[in-house]
Design a protein around this motif. Structure first.
Motif, mmCIF file in Angstrom:
data_model
loop_
_atom_site.group_PDB
_atom_site.id
_atom_site.type_symbol
_atom_site.label_atom_id
_atom_site.label_comp_id
_atom_site.label_asym_id
_atom_site.label_seq_id
_atom_site.Cartn_x
_atom_site.Cartn_y
_atom_site.Cartn_z
ATOM 1 N N VAL A 1 0.885 -1.217 0.222
ATOM 2 C CA VAL A 1 0.104 -0.010 -0.066
ATOM 3 C C VAL A 1 1.226 1.427 -0.264
ATOM 4 O O VAL A 1 0.629 2.250 -0.753
ATOM 5 N N ALA A 2 1.930 1.329 0.816
ATOM 6 C CA ALA A 2 2.615 2.399 1.062
ATOM 7 C C ALA A 2 3.596 3.077 -0.001
ATOM 8 O O ALA A 2 3.667 4.000 -0.523
ATOM 9 N N ILE A 3 4.110 1.777 -0.854
ATOM 10 C CA ILE A 3 4.933 2.393 -1.973
ATOM 11 C C ILE A 3 4.255 2.944 -3.028
ATOM 12 O O ILE A 3 4.600 4.087 -3.445
ATOM 13 N N PRO A 4 2.865 2.674 -3.402
ATOM 14 C CA PRO A 4 2.201 3.330 -4.264
ATOM 15 C C PRO A 4 1.826 4.557 -3.920
ATOM 16 O O PRO A 4 1.493 5.482 -4.613
ATOM 17 N N LEU A 5 1.258 4.722 -2.578
ATOM 18 C CA LEU A 5 1.063 6.003 -1.992
ATOM 19 C C LEU A 5 2.176 7.106 -1.948
ATOM 20 O O LEU A 5 1.948 8.200 -2.417
ATOM 21 N N GLY A 6 3.513 6.496 -1.913
ATOM 22 C CA GLY A 6 4.745 7.269 -1.858
ATOM 23 C C GLY A 6 4.851 7.801 -3.411
ATOM 24 O O GLY A 6 5.184 8.933 -3.545
ATOM 25 N N ILE A 7 4.547 7.046 -4.426
ATOM 26 C CA ILE A 7 4.399 7.457 -5.798
ATOM 27 C C ILE A 7 3.586 8.364 -6.149
ATOM 28 O O ILE A 7 3.994 9.503 -6.642
ATOM 29 N N LEU A 8 2.359 8.247 -5.401
ATOM 30 C CA LEU A 8 1.319 9.140 -5.844
ATOM 31 C C LEU A 8 1.696 10.597 -5.074
ATOM 32 O O LEU A 8 1.363 11.772 -5.884
ATOM 33 N N CYS A 9 2.477 10.510 -3.855
ATOM 34 C CA CYS A 9 2.974 11.772 -3.321
ATOM 35 C C CYS A 9 3.919 12.611 -4.213
ATOM 36 O O CYS A 9 3.785 13.936 -4.343
ATOM 37 N N ALA A 10 4.828 11.921 -4.675
ATOM 38 C CA ALA A 10 5.609 12.347 -5.599
ATOM 39 C C ALA A 10 4.975 12.979 -7.019
ATOM 40 O O ALA A 10 5.419 13.954 -7.425
ATOM 41 N N ARG A 11 3.901 12.335 -7.594
ATOM 42 C CA ARG A 11 3.538 12.941 -8.579
ATOM 43 C C ARG A 11 2.317 13.926 -8.409
ATOM 44 O O ARG A 11 2.129 14.689 -9.224
ATOM 45 N N ARG A 12 1.748 14.006 -7.270
ATOM 46 C CA ARG A 12 0.683 14.729 -6.895
ATOM 47 C C ARG A 12 1.043 15.519 -5.662
ATOM 48 O O ARG A 12 0.629 15.266 -4.452
ATOM 49 N N PRO A 13 1.580 16.446 -5.881
ATOM 50 C CA PRO A 13 2.433 17.225 -4.524
ATOM 51 C C PRO A 13 1.334 17.611 -3.634
ATOM 52 O O PRO A 13 1.395 17.553 -2.229
ATOM 53 N N ARG A 14 0.111 18.093 -4.047
ATOM 54 C CA ARG A 14 -0.836 18.787 -3.148
ATOM 55 C C ARG A 14 -1.537 17.545 -2.398
ATOM 56 O O ARG A 14 -1.694 17.689 -1.174
ATOM 57 N N LEU A 15 -1.919 16.596 -3.239
ATOM 58 C CA LEU A 15 -2.467 15.280 -2.546
ATOM 59 C C LEU A 15 -1.562 14.601 -1.684
ATOM 60 O O LEU A 15 -1.893 14.085 -0.566
ATOM 61 N N GLY A 16 -0.220 14.793 -2.187
ATOM 62 C CA GLY A 16 0.983 14.074 -1.353
ATOM 63 C C GLY A 16 0.822 14.669 0.218
ATOM 64 O O GLY A 16 1.328 13.952 1.026
ATOM 65 N N ARG A 17 0.841 16.034 0.178
ATOM 66 C CA ARG A 17 0.870 16.557 1.432
ATOM 67 C C ARG A 17 -0.193 16.009 2.411
ATOM 68 O O ARG A 17 -0.115 16.036 3.695
ATOM 69 N N LEU A 18 -1.341 15.815 1.864
ATOM 70 C CA LEU A 18 -2.439 15.158 2.816
ATOM 71 C C LEU A 18 -2.359 13.921 2.948
ATOM 72 O O LEU A 18 -2.552 13.286 4.346
#
Length: 498
Positions: free
Chosen positions: A322-339
């Motif tokens: 779960v966490a690795i895809p979420l980390g990739i998402l954070c890098a791709r979508r900075p605003r969503l990543g902060r959340l």
């Protein structure tokens, strides 16, 4: 790469040996976290076993509210309780001031719960001091504590918040002491003996009262009610397994206060296992032969190791997926990543015991609430390190990948993840080591693992038992460090290693 390692880890350790403490086709007997409750739970389990009834004893699960809710939810079928606790703490509002057993039975029936007749002894609360200290101050009653506001009070954590505990006692006696600490009941005795505490709460059948030469202060205002030991059981048990109740009722009125105190002394001071203590009582008092085989050190260590590895492996594998895809998402979508980073950071701040309790209404007691809590705690280091590793990739390398015409997914798989892999593995390693330590708390809700001997050792004041859990847990953490060090060397390309 790391996903293949995760899958193998899950199949080898996790799913093959996940502890399912909640599964039983017979009777699930529960007990609280103190020695007397464990002994009574063992007596009930063994007398039922002697009647060829399938029994599982889920030991030292927690405090009153925990066991009561587990009974209501059907996680356990019966457990030892005390009438005073039911009247003052569990059902106080519903009893409307009445304390008779008939009213208590009626209100219990409304909750789908029944109660045996008292087992024969009264284990009420009391306050105690070292006798020498009490003599110097001339204290024999609780009322006389008002004249000594300097005394240091330390009570068991449950007593600190119970309706029949410290808050009500302080009001009833108008005691001035304010700096009162909460601690484990067993540790309080050592606090008295070492002079760090002056007054603590006692159970009147505690073996330590005589061992430490304590004075039981007179309850001169009659604050504490009777605490007659009984067994609570689910009302549907009579229909589901009708053979249980006639066997269980053989214990009614058969345990005296002297016998209960002696059993507590054998377990806590004589270091005799609760299972053997219960078997000896049944043989001598009821002429019931019960097997009391004590698990050897090697077998116990192996079982706890498998349980602990299961908790860590399943939670860590799920967190990686779960966490690795979420980390990739954070890098791709900075605003969503902060959340996402903020949310996982908040999860990390929730006290572990509170998080375990929050999981129980959803998942019951046993391994899965512990696995879920460990999974949530594992997210932050893996998400954060995945995000950091991807963010720190030098721009020219990414531009070179784009110049080669690599599609976005191919660039992620062939360039970005290999470059960030060392940082990602570091996050996984951090999560794994944290999980090894946190998993010991799973024993509080019946999940097993190395926390089981640690809790038992604390309860019995047995340093050897504590070390049986603490040392293997520390060695496992070091082993995991070494495994991930090897994994990093194997998975990270040689040119990218530090």
């Amino acid at each position: 790469m790391i996903y293949r390692l995760t899958l193998l880890l899950s199949l080898w350790i996790g799913y093959g040996s996940a502890p399912e403490a909640g599964e039983t086709t017979g009777v699930a007997v529960g007990s609280k976290e103190f020695t007397e409750s464990v002994i009574l739970g063992e007596i009930a389990a063994q007398i039922l076993e002697s009647a060829t009834i399938d029994v599982q004893h889920r030991k030292q699960l927690g405090g009153t509210r925990f066991l009561w809710q587990a009974l209501i939810d059907g996680e356990i079928d019966l457990y030892p309780e005390y009438t005073g606790t039911l009247i003052e703490e569990v059902l106080g509002d519903r009893l409307q001031g009445k304390r008779d057993l008939a009213t208590l039975r009626r209100v219990l029936a409304e909750q789908g719960v029944s109660m045996t007749e008292p087992l024969g002894f009264n284990n009420t609360y009391a306050l105690g001091m070292m006798t020498a200290r009490a003599d110097r101050l001339g204290i024999t009653t609780i009322s006389e504590l008002r004249d000594h506001p300097e005394l240091k009070f330390g009570f068991s954590n449950e007593f600190m918040s119970r309706a029949d505990g410290w808050p009500g006692l302080r009001r009833a006696y108008r005691l001035p002491q304010q700096a009162v600490v909460g601690l484990d009941h067993g540790l309080a005795y050592r606090g008295l003996a070492g002079g760090r505490l002056d007054v603590t709460d006692l159970y009147t059948t505690d073996a330590e009262i005589q061992y430490y030469s304590l004075r039981v202060l007179e309850d001169d205002r009659g604050y504490f009610p009777d605490y007659r030991a009984v067994f609570l059981y689910r009302a549907d048990l009579a229909e589901r397994l009708p053979a249980v109740l006639p066997v269980l009722r053989q214990l009614e009125g058969r345990i005296s206060e002297k016998e209960m105190t002696a059993m507590n002394a054998a377990a806590k001071l004589g270091k005799v296992s609760e299972r053997k203590v219960a078997a000896d009582f049944l043989r001598k008092r009821l002429a019931i032969a019960s097997e009391a085989e004590v698990e050897g050190l090697a077998a116990s260590l192996w079982r706890h190791t498998l349980e602990h590895l299961s908790l860590v492996a399943i939670s860590l594998a799920a967190a990686i997926l779960v966490a690795i895809p979420l980390g990739i998402l954070c890098a791709r979508r900075p605003r969503l990543g902060r959340l996402v980073l903020g949310a996982t950071g908040i999860l990390q701040t929730i006290p572990s015991l509170a998080l375990l309790v929050f999981m129980i209404p959803l998942l019951g007691i046993g391994a899965w609430p512990a696995v879920t809590a460990l999974f949530l705690y594992s997210l932050l280091p893996i998400v954060r390190n995945t995000y950091t590793g991807l963010q720190n990739i030098p721009g020219p390398l990414l531009e070179s990948a784009d110049a080669l015409g690599l599609p976005r997914f191919a660039r992620l798989r062939l360039v970005e993840l290999p470059l960030a892999l060392r940082t990602i593995i570091s996050g996984v390693r951090t999560a794994a080591v944290i999980n090894v330590g946190m998993a010991t708390l799973g024993a509080l809700i019946g999940a097993g693992g190395y926390g089981q001997p640690i809790l038992t050792g604390i309860r019995l004041d047995d340093t050897g038992l504590i070390l049986q859990g603490a040392v293997p847990a520390a060695l496992l953490a070091l082993l995991i460090e070494g495994v991930f060090e090897l994994a990093e060397r194997r998975l990270v390309p040689k040119g990218l290693r530090g």
